[in-house]
Structures are given as structure tokens and as C-alpha cells.
Design an enzyme around this catalytic site. Structure first.
Site, PDB file in Angstrom:
ATOM      1  N   SER A  30       0.844  -1.197   0.000  1.00 37.01           N
ATOM      2  CA  SER A  30       0.000   0.000   0.000  1.00 37.01           C
ATOM      3  C   SER A  30       0.874   1.240   0.000  1.00 37.01           C
ATOM      4  O   SER A  30       1.984   1.238   0.549  1.00 37.01           O
ATOM      5  CB  SER A  30      -0.887   0.020   1.242  1.00 37.01           C
ATOM      6  OG  SER A  30      -0.106   0.220   2.404  1.00 37.01           O
ATOM      7  N   ASP A  31       0.387   2.312  -0.594  1.00 41.75           N
ATOM      8  CA  ASP A  31       1.008   3.606  -0.367  1.00 41.75           C
ATOM      9  C   ASP A  31       0.781   3.938   1.109  1.00 41.75           C
ATOM     10  O   ASP A  31      -0.070   3.331   1.773  1.00 41.75           O
ATOM     11  CB  ASP A  31       0.409   4.667  -1.295  1.00 41.75           C
ATOM     12  CG  ASP A  31       1.339   5.869  -1.471  1.00 41.75           C
ATOM     13  OD1 ASP A  31       2.259   6.054  -0.638  1.00 41.75           O
ATOM     14  OD2 ASP A  31       1.145   6.634  -2.433  1.00 41.75           O
TER      15      ASP A  31
END
Ligand SMILES: *[C@@H]1O[C@H](CO)[C@@H](O)[C@H](O)[C@H]1NC(C)=O
Ligand SMILES: *[C@@H]1O[C@H](CO)[C@@H](O)[C@H](O)[C@H]1NC(C)=O
Ligand SMILES: *[C@@H]1O[C@H](CO)[C@@H](O)[C@H](O)[C@H]1NC(C)=O
Ligand SMILES: *[C@@H]1O[C@H](CO)[C@@H](O)[C@H](O)[C@H]1NC(C)=O
Ligand SMILES: *[C@@H]1O[C@H](CO)[C@@H](O)[C@H](O)[C@H]1NC(C)=O
Ligand SMILES: *[C@@H]1O[C@H](CO)[C@@H](O)[C@H](O)[C@H]1NC(C)=O
Ligand SMILES: *[C@@H]1O[C@H](CO)[C@@H](O)[C@H](O)[C@H]1NC(C)=O
Ligand SMILES: *[C@@H]1O[C@H](CO)[C@@H](O)[C@H](O)[C@H]1NC(C)=O
Ligand SMILES: *[C@@H]1O[C@H](CO)[C@@H](O)[C@H](O)[C@H]1NC(C)=O
Ligand SMILES: *[C@@H]1O[C@H](CO)[C@@H](O)[C@H](O)[C@H]1NC(C)=O
Ligand SMILES: *[C@@H]1O[C@H](CO)[C@@H](O)[C@H](O)[C@H]1NC(C)=O
Length: 862
Positions: free
Chosen positions: A279-280
Site C-alpha cells: 500500500s502507499d
């Protein structure tokens, strides 16, 4: 094709769509398990062996960050101490090591694109990989193909390469190979539709006064997805990229890290991606939901940065124990992470991180977030090697000569050189004086945000030109710099005495978490900053030999001055990194003959580009709706479509010599027929047993670090252990139909082991042309091949092949390239496959998108 919302996109932005009208992302489950397909077999096998030995808690540790600022890197997972493995270190950025020291500051991605030189892209990747490796980084968070560059004013466009997907795809692939050949895992990001900064995160938008509760939704139709935004990610997967970062934005109203269509269907099924999805930072939005939608690693682990809780960690262990996430899905997460690890040879080259992202002090807290355990944090290992010379070369090789009325190259016999503009000089606070380069003071050599690195030094144009005159000059030249843009009087005075006035101007952009001069990441206009235009005009009014150098992340408006007769030269130097001054001096003085080509279009107005940024919420407090209603028509494709004359077209760039193109030939090659992929996967492999809740209780006798995200549970009562008042009842944690089904799944027709159906990558044609250097100095030319696919709704032409070649004066070079089936295919939505349409197709070759002297019809494909 039903595209209700595309039509809706043309309605007034203020009209609020009802939920039923909003773009929708269809579910795709189960999440494909990795198989070791393509050239992943060996790495996959070792990963399976390794993971088969792990307990659930150990697997969970691999998937979840320890929490923001809990370890030294910008993100770090838990470790497996039993097997001597410390946590995996993820570090920004796409242009060098962020938040570190004694590392290099490389040129931005946009400069790499401007070189059109695949070897340089590889060498830069390798050099960056070496630096990350030696600082103990496992994953370098780059390169970038999202943003691709839908809009020239998108804040982070410079981190990526070019709005053309073929140019970006080639640069992605070569950068990835370079990074991974150095033994570091690359991360292709941000997947996908992450084309602007405004509204990418609701919290950030609220900070700017826009009261929205959900992130922007990039609404992208299937064809545009395949033919434009997904294209460079295909090249990334083909290059063997180990990880992909899912983005902050939503796609069709489903978050980048929760979107089963983009992650499960497009990336893992169709493209056959074998690595892991992380994930960012803060883009992880649900525990069970995101795991089933295809997320493999939560970064930096916490629910929101700095919170002591996680959607995974403890919660992932609980989800396995309460049966909402099947064992095979967690095994697959761990296998994907370890397969990437073995694929690039981390096991052979790994050293522990020896720097801290949170302080430059030698000693500091190991767990910075909670001020625990004072140790030596920064070993100050110098990892720069001789990378400076490569950075200098790339800086010069990426400088685009846009205008030259014989003023360039300069000689060492100038009478008087005026260096004008703040952009020529130093930042009074030092090159790293603004955190994350979040200001525009002094010469600009990087944009701002997480996509930056600390400079070891920054050679300014002023320093390099003064040095040039003093060290190599004839001893007769006067040289003065005025770096205060508001001192019009002195600028005019120096310009009027100059035999050549070198004017330095810039515009800046960056990531949304920093606002520079009212630019919330995205640029609020396309004009030059700091009164740059006034500076240029003042110089040109007073000096008939004015040369303008621009440092900008993408296009700026130059219409008011570029054709002024006193402006004898214009150069675009992009964001060249630490050697900026030396690179530009090399070009100005002709040691390097410019061969770069602009990787984006320079339009007369912002409107000419179409694809406006969305800067006002248009859906009440709900997710702002950004309809990509221009489809595949961005940058030059939009200018071509509208018959709009650019000032400098995509692919354009001058040289100190001249080139001619002749003798185009095309040969049809003997390719196989395209066959759709059929059949089924194997059953999902299960590599371990989940065991009892009591196996995962917090172990006695280990020192518990405050707020640290562990895989353990506090209690065998799972509801209590989760600490979640909505345990068992959260909407986003429902189990979509088929999501836990580990039985064999049908293969998609367009799918294949490395980027899609292998038939797409077969060569169908060979094209040959002759390029002649008709001038008097050696130089580089970039033959560019464009294809017209001939269909009614197709772009006039699309770039499909290019190379940068060096040719001696008077010499001819033969340039040979091939076209694959993919190059002449269109995405067919009903059949969910690529098709070669029955249209007349043509190939064009030349040295810009609007200078294509050669053309030839392509024989019908089999
Ligand atoms: C978004 O919706 C469009 C229009 O229905 C569709 O073509 C496309 O495949 C969807 N994309 C995703 C990622 O859901
Ligand atoms: C891994 O598992 C194998 C077979 O169960 C065992 O022989 C070996 O000792 C284990 N290795 C480690 C490092 O735990
Ligand atoms: C998980 O990682 C943390 C941090 O490295 C470590 O303290 C802990 O022992 C690990 N847990 C397991 C089960 O390996
Ligand atoms: C730091 O890096 C050096 C060189 O890459 C490596 O040999 C060393 O083990 C690392 N130091 C620490 C304390 O991890
Ligand atoms: C934002 O909207 C919410 C929900 O309507 C409301 O409670 C809150 O007061 C609003 N905040 C601001 C700053 O307007
Ligand atoms: C588990 O996740 C929920 C959100 O889904 C969160 O509220 C809770 O704090 C998490 N629990 C732990 C132990 O991190
Ligand atoms: C455009 O933005 C820059 C940077 O904030 C600013 O300096 C300039 O004045 C703006 N231009 C216009 C025409 O408003
Ligand atoms: C060009 O420069 C000369 C000075 O060399 C000046 O007299 C003239 O007005 C300038 N022309 C323009 C168009 O600014
Ligand atoms: C430019 O101005 C200089 C005087 O400053 C003059 O000698 C020269 O001829 C002019 N050049 C052109 C091309 O007008
Ligand atoms: C688990 O126990 C630790 C230590 O007492 C505490 O800090 C933490 O908040 C507890 N977690 C939950 C979800 O109750
Ligand atoms: C299972 O555990 C997860 C993680 O705590 C939780 O979000 C989910 O609601 C639980 N589901 C059920 C059915 O208990």
C-alpha cells in the site's frame, strides 16, 4: 460499451451524481495465487520452501509494517528473528535515497524520458540500486508510471517519465532492470490512475479546507485503462518488477488498495504479476477487504500514520483465526514477498539498514516515534561511488535544445556574460534547506515531496559557468550574476552590457502534503514562477543575444516570448539533480551536443491539453469524481485530434548538427497466430496450519515497544484482541462472493505469465530506415516510429519504437526496429482481449511527432 459516467462528465461539474450513477468497479475474486510463472520459477520455489517453514505470526510479520517511524526506513516490516531475518526496509525515492546522507541526488524521471536513451535509464537504475543496497534498503520505492502525465500540471508528473505510455514503459523497464540487477527490489507505482494531487487523500484535502470524506475517484474506462494507463505497468511486470504500490485514489469509486478489479484482475490475473502489492503510506483502508482484493503488504503498517493500531498485524492474525481470510491468501502474501526477495538476490547482498530516515544525528532513538532505545543510528556510509559523472552525463543528455539561432554553442571568447535569475544561484538555506525540497529557492534540480533525495551538494549554473570562464576562458571575459529576480534595474543593466545573457527561470511542483506558494502539490498555473517571464523580457529588451534555460517539471507557457528575435536560444533542462550546473555548461559550451527530445508537448495554452485537473469537489462531501472522459487522448494525441498547433511538439529537440531520414523498408516477420489463453490455474497451495489462538498470544519475556505493530494477540477472545467495536460487522470486511475459494480458476484470454498473453510480444514486422548526419559535428539522433492504427476512434498516431543513436558527421546509420503484435492491437472490451483490427495501418518515422518524413503501409497481419 456502456459509459454512462463518461457522458455525465460533460455535465456541469457542480451537479452531484446520485450513488447509482457513479462509476462502479466490478468485483474480481479470488485473489490469484502466485505460481512462479515466467522467469520467477527459481525464486518462487525458494520462497515456497522458506514460507513453508513459517508460523502464521511470522508470515504476518512479513506483511505488516512495524508502524510509522518505528524503525529506520520510511517503512519497515517485522522480522523473523528465529531465522536470523530482520525486517524488510522500504525507502523512497524514485531518484535516490530519501532522508539519508552521503548518497547521490539523481535527475528526475522526466529527464530520463527526455534522453530517450534506454541504456542511460538502466545505468541510472543500477547506480540508484547500488546506493540503496549499500544503505541496507530492500525495496526502492520507484520507478513511477502513475502519474503517467494525464495533465501537465499534475504535481508529481516529474517523478514519472512521459505522458506517452511507450516511452514511459521503456524507461520503467530499464530502470527496474538496473535497480534489481543491483540486488534491490524495485517498486512500480502508483497503481493506478494517480494523476493529480488534489483530493488524493480525504484528510489532506480537509487540511486544505475541502470537507470531503473520501478520496478522489479516477473513473477510467476499460479501453483507456489498457491502451494508456496500464501499458507501462505491463512493461514493468515484463521487466520482472518485484513490487507494485497501490495508490491513494479510488478507481471507479473503489480504493486503489481495495480494488479487486485493478489488483486481482488486471495486475495479478491478466498481467500475471508474481511479486507483491504494497500500500502507499496510509492507502490501506480495510483489513479483510484489502487482503481479499489483492493487497500483500501494509505500509507503514498503522491505520493512520502514528496510530498504535493496524488493519493487519494483530488483525491479520485474527482474520486467519476467525476464518475470514483463508490460510492460502496469507501464504501467498508471504510467498510473493519472499519471491521478490530471492529474485533480485537480496539473500546474497543484504546488509542491515545503517541510516535513519528521522534524524541526521549520529546517535538517536532506534524507535523514533516513541523515543525508545538510544543507539548509533547513522553510520554515515558513503554510497556515492563515481555516480556523479553519470548524473552529469544524464543531465546534459536530457537537456532539450528548443531554439537556436546560431548562438549556441558558446565559445570561450565571449566579451561579457550575464547570468540572470534566481534559478542560476544557490538556495540561501543550502541545497537541502527546505524539508523534502518543499520550496523554490535558488536553482531548481528536483521537485518536492517524498519523491526526493538529499543532495550531497548541488552545483548551480552560476558556479559552473563562472568556473568555465575562469578555468577554460581566454582570460578576457567578464562574468556577472544577478540572482535577485526583483532587481529589474540591475538585470537590465547587466543584460545591456552582455554579449550573451543567460537567463535561468523555473516552475516547480510536487506532492500534495506540501503547499508551496499556493500550489498544493499540483501547479495552479502553467506560467513560470518568480516573475520568470518578466525576467526574460527584461533581458531580451536589453540584449540581442539572450539565451533562456528552464528548469521545470513539465511544460510551461512560453508563447509570449519564445519567438522574440533577441532570444537566440532556449533550453529545457528539466530537473537534472546534483550536477545541474556542470550538465548545462557541457551543453552551452558544446562539449555535449544536445540530443534530447521533449517528452511532452508544449502547448499555447493550458486549455489546449484538455484533461483539466479537478480542483473543486464535485460530489458534495463524497468522493470527488474525476472522469477521464478524454480517454486515450492526452498530450500529443489530444493536440493531433483537435488539430491544435503546439509550440514545441512531443519528441522535438534540436542539435548542433543536422540529420536526414531516408530509405524506409518494412518486412513482415513469420509470427505465430494469436491464440487466446485458455484453461485453469492449479488449486491454491496451502503452506501451513493456522493453529490455535493461544499459539499467538503475546510471548512472555520480550520487551514490548510502545505502539509497535506486532503480529500477536492480547487475548484468546478474538473480539477483545482486535479492540474493534465493529468486530464481525464492518461492511468493508464482508467476504465478497468467491473471495475465499482456492479451487482452480479460469485463465483470462489476454493473460500470460509476464505482462499478458505471450502472443502480444511477438514481433510482426521489422522496419529499417537510414539516418544521416548531414552537419559537421558528431551528434545523437532519436529516430521515432509512430503507428497509425487506422480506426475511426484511434489517435492520429501513437509512438511505438525509438532509440538514441550517435552518428559521426557525414556518416549514415541504419536503424532497425521491430513492431510487436501489441504495437498494432487495440483493446476490445466485449471479448476482453487485444485484437488487430481490419484497418489500414501505417508506420511513420522521423525525429519528432510532427516531423515524420518517412511513412510506409504495414502489410496485413496474420
Ligand atoms: C470502470 O468503469 C468503466 C465503465 O463501466 C469500465 O469500463 C472499467 O473497466 C471500470 N474499471 C475498473 C477498474 O473498475
Ligand atoms: C524448515 O523445515 C524443514 C522441514 O520441516 C526442517 O528440516 C528445517 O530444519 C526447517 N528449517 C528452518 C530454518 O526452520
Ligand atoms: C516480528 O517482528 C518483530 C520486529 O522485528 C520481532 O520483534 C518479533 O519477534 C517478530 N515476531 C515473530 C513471530 O517472528
Ligand atoms: C552499513 O553498510 C555497510 C556497507 O554497505 C555494511 O557493511 C554494514 O554492515 C552496515 N552497517 C550496519 C551497522 O548495519
Ligand atoms: C465537514 O462535514 C461534516 C459532516 O457534515 C461536519 O460534521 C463537519 O463539521 C464539517 N467540517 C467542516 C470544517 O466544515
Ligand atoms: C483492527 O482493525 C480495526 C479497524 O478495522 C481497528 O479499529 C483496530 O484498532 C485494529 N486492532 C488492532 C489491534 O490493531
Ligand atoms: C503561477 O504560479 C506561480 C507560483 O505560485 C506564481 O509565481 C505566478 O504568479 C502564478 N502566475 C499567475 C499568472 O498567476
Ligand atoms: C533587442 O535588443 C536590442 C539591444 O541589443 C534592443 O535595442 C532591441 O529593442 C531589442 N529588441 C526587442 C524586440 O526587444
Ligand atoms: C547585437 O547588439 C550588438 C551591440 O550590443 C551589435 O554589435 C550586434 O550587431 C547586434 N547583433 C544583431 C544580430 O543585431
Ligand atoms: C494489548 O495490550 C497492550 C499492552 O497492555 C496494550 O497497549 C494494547 O492497547 C492492547 N491492545 C488491544 C487491542 O487491546
Ligand atoms: C475477523 O477478524 C477481523 C480482524 O479483526 C475482523 O475485522 C472481522 O470483522 C472478523 N470477522 C468475523 C466474522 O469475526
Amino acid at each position: 460499451m456502456k459509459l454512462g459516467w463518461l457522458e455525465a462528465g460533460t455535465l456541469a461539474a457542480a451537479s452531484v451524481a446520485s450513488a447509482a450513477d457513479l462509476a462502479y468497479s466490478p468485483p474480481f475474486y479470488p485473489s490469484p495465487w502466485s505460481t512462479g510463472a515466467g522467469d520467477w520459477a527459481e525464486a518462487h520455489k525458494r520462497a515456497v520452501e522458506f514460507v513453508s517453514n513459517l508460523t502464521l505470526a511470522e508470515k504476518v510479520n512479513l506483511t505488516t509494517g512495524a508502524g510509522w517511524e518505528q524503525e529506520r526506513c520510511v517503512g519497515e516490516t517485522g522480522g523473523i528473528p528465529r531465522l536470523g531475518m530482520w525486517g524488510m526496509c522500504m525507502q523512497d525515492s524514485p531518484l535516490g535515497i530519501r532522508d539519508s546522507d552521503y548518497n547521490s541526488g539523481f535527475a528526475a524521471g522526466v529527464n530520463v524520458a527526455a534522453t530517450w536513451d534506454k541504456r542511460l535509464a538502466y545505468q541510472r537504475g543500477l547506480a540508484m540500486g547500488e546506493e540503496h543496497r549499500d544503505k541496507g534498503v530492500d525495496v526502492q520505492l520507484g520507478p513511477v508510471a502513475g502519474p503517467l502525465g494525464r495533465s501537465p500540471d499534475g504535481g508529481r508528473v516529474w517523478e514519472g517519465f512521459s505522458p506517452d505510455p511507450v516511452l514511459t514503459g521503456a524507461m520503467m523497464a530499464h530502470t527496474i532492470k538496473g535497480i534489481q540487477d543491483a540486488g534491490v527490489i524495485a517498486c512500480a507505482k502508483h497503481f493506478i490512475g494517480n494523476e493529480q494531487e488534489h483530493f488524493r487523500q480525504a484528510g489532506e484535502a480537509q487540511g486544505y479546507g475541502d470537507n470531503i470524506t473520501e478520496s478522489l475517484s479516477s473513473n477510467i474506462d476499460d479501453r483507456t485503462m489498457h491502451e494508456l494507463y496500464l501499458w507501462p505497468f505491463v512493461d514493468a511486470v515484463r521487466a520482472g518488477v518485484g513490487s507494485v504500490m497501490c495508490s491513494y485514489n479510488q478507481i471507479n469509486n473503489s480504493y486503489g488498495c481495495s480494488n479487486s478489479y485493478t489488483l486481482n484482475k488486471l495486475l495479478k490475473s491478466e498481467l500475471g504479476f508474481q511479486g507483491f502489492v504494497m500500500s502507499d503510506w496510509g492507502a490501506h483502508h480495510s483489513g479483510v477487504g484489502d487482503a481479499l482484493a489483492g493487497l500483500d503488504m501494509s505500509m507503514p503498517g498503522d491505520v493512520i500514520l502514528g496510530s498504535p493500531y493496524s488493519f493487519w498485524g494483530t488483525n491479520l492474525t485474527i482474520s486467519a483465526l476467525n476464518g475470514t481470510i483463508p490460510e492460502w491468501r496469507i501464504d501467498d502474501m508471504a510467498v510473493r514477498i519472499m519471491a521478490a526477495y530471492y529474485k533480485v538476490g537480496r539473500d546474497r547482498v543484504r546488509v542491515p539498514p545503517n541510516f535513519s530516515s528521522w534524524t541526521r544525528d549520529e546517535y538517536g532513538f532506534e524507535h523514533f516515534m516513541v523515543s525508545e532505545n538510544m543507539i548509533k543510528l547513522n553510520e554515515r556510509v558513503n554510497v556515492q561511488r563515481d555516480h556523479a559523472s553519470g548524473i552529469r552525463k544524464l543531465g546534459a543528455d536530457s537537456t532539450v535544445l528548443l531554439k537556436n539561432k546560431g548562438a549556441l554553442p558558446l565559445t570561450h571568447n565571449e566579451r561579457f556574460i550575464g547570468i540572470l535569475g534566481e534559478d542560476a544561484g544557490s538556495n540561501p538555506a543550502g541545497a537541502n534547506g527546505c524539508a523534502d525540497r518543499g520550496c523554490d529557492d535558488g536553482t531548481l534540480a528536483m521537485g518536492w515531496g517524498s519523491g526526493t533525495a538529499n543532495f550531497p551538494y548541488l552545483i548551480t549554473p552560476e558556479q559552473a559557468i563562472q568556473n568555465e570562464v575562469l578555468n577554460y576562458g581566454n582570460g578576457q571575459t567578464n562574468v556577472f550574476a544577478v540572482t535577485n529576480n526583483s532587481n529589474t534595474e540591475q538585470i537590465a543593466a547587466i543584460a545591456s552590457q552582455s554579449s550573451v545573457a543567460l537567463v535561468f527561470v523555473n516552475a516547480d511542483s510536487g506532492e500534495g502534503f506540501i503547499n508551496v506558494d499556493g500550489n498544493e502539490g499540483d501547479r495552479k498555473n502553467l506560467t513560470l514562477w518568480k516573475n520568470g517571464e518578466h525576467l526574460i523580457k527584461t533581458a531580451a529588451q536589453n540584449c540581442n543575444n539572450t539565451i533562456v534555460v528552464m528548469h521545470t517539471p513539465n511544460a510551461v507557457l512560453v508563447g509570449d516570448w519564445y519567438d522574440n528575435e533577441n532570444i537566440t536560444g532556449i533550453l529545457w533542462a528539466g530537473l537534472p539533480g546534483q550536477e545541474s550546473g556542470r550538465s548545462i555548461a557541457d551543453v552551452l559550451y558544446g562539449r555535449v551536443n544536445p540530443g534530447a527530445k521533449t517528452p511532452f508537448t508544449w502547448g499555447k495554452t493550458r486549455e489546449a491539453y484538455g484533461a483539466p485537473l479537478l480542483t473543486k469537489p464535485n460530489n458534495g462531501q463524497g468522493a470527488p469524481q474525476q472522469n477521464f472522459s478524454e480517454g486515450v487522448f492526452i498530450d500529443y494525441r489530444n493536440f493531433d485530434k483537435n488539430n491544435e498547433e503546439p509550440i514545441f511538439e512531443f519528441g522535438f529537440g534540436l542539435s548542433y548538427t543536422k540529420f536526414e531520414f531516408s530509405d524506409i523498408e518494412v518486412t513482415a516477420l513469420n509470427a505465430d497466430k494469436y491464440t487466446e489463453t485458455t484453461g485453469k490455474t492449479k488449486h491454491a497451495p496451502v503452506l501451513g496450519k493456522i493453529g490455535e489462538a493461544s499459539d499467538y498470544l503475546f510471548p512472555k519475556g520480550i520487551k514490548r515497544i510502545r505502539q509497535y505493530l506486532y503480529p500477536y494477540i492480547n487475548s484468546t477472545n478474538l473480539r477483545e484482541a482486535s479492540g474493534d467495536p465493529y468486530y464481525g460487522e464492518k461492511a468493508e470486511d464482508y467476504i465478497p462472493a468467491g473471495a475465499t475459494n482456492g479451487s482452480p480458476q479460469p485463465l483470462l484470454p489476454a493473460s500470460g505469465p509476464s505482462g499478458g498473453n505471450p502472443g502480444l510480444f511477438e514481433d510482426l514486422y521489422q522496419v529499417t530506415v537510414t539516418v544521416t548526419n548531414t552537419g559537421s559535428v558528431p551528434g545523437d539522433e532519436v529516430p521515432q516510429l509512430y503507428v497509425s492504427l487506422g480506426g475511426e476512434d484511434e489517435p492520429v498516431k501513437v509512438l511505438r519504437a525509438f532509440d538514441r543513436i550517435t552518428i559521426a558527421p557525414g556518416q549514415k546509420a541504419q536503424w532497425t526496429t521491430t513492431l510487436t503484435r501489441r504495437d498494432i492491437s487495440s483493446w476490445d472490451v466485449p471479448s476482453q482481449n487485444w485484437v488487430v483490427r481490419d484497418t489500414k495501418k501505417k508506420a511513420y518515422v522521423g525525429n519528432s511527432s510532427r516531423h515524420l518524413p518517412l511513412s510506409i503501409e504495414l502489410p496485413a497481419a496474420k
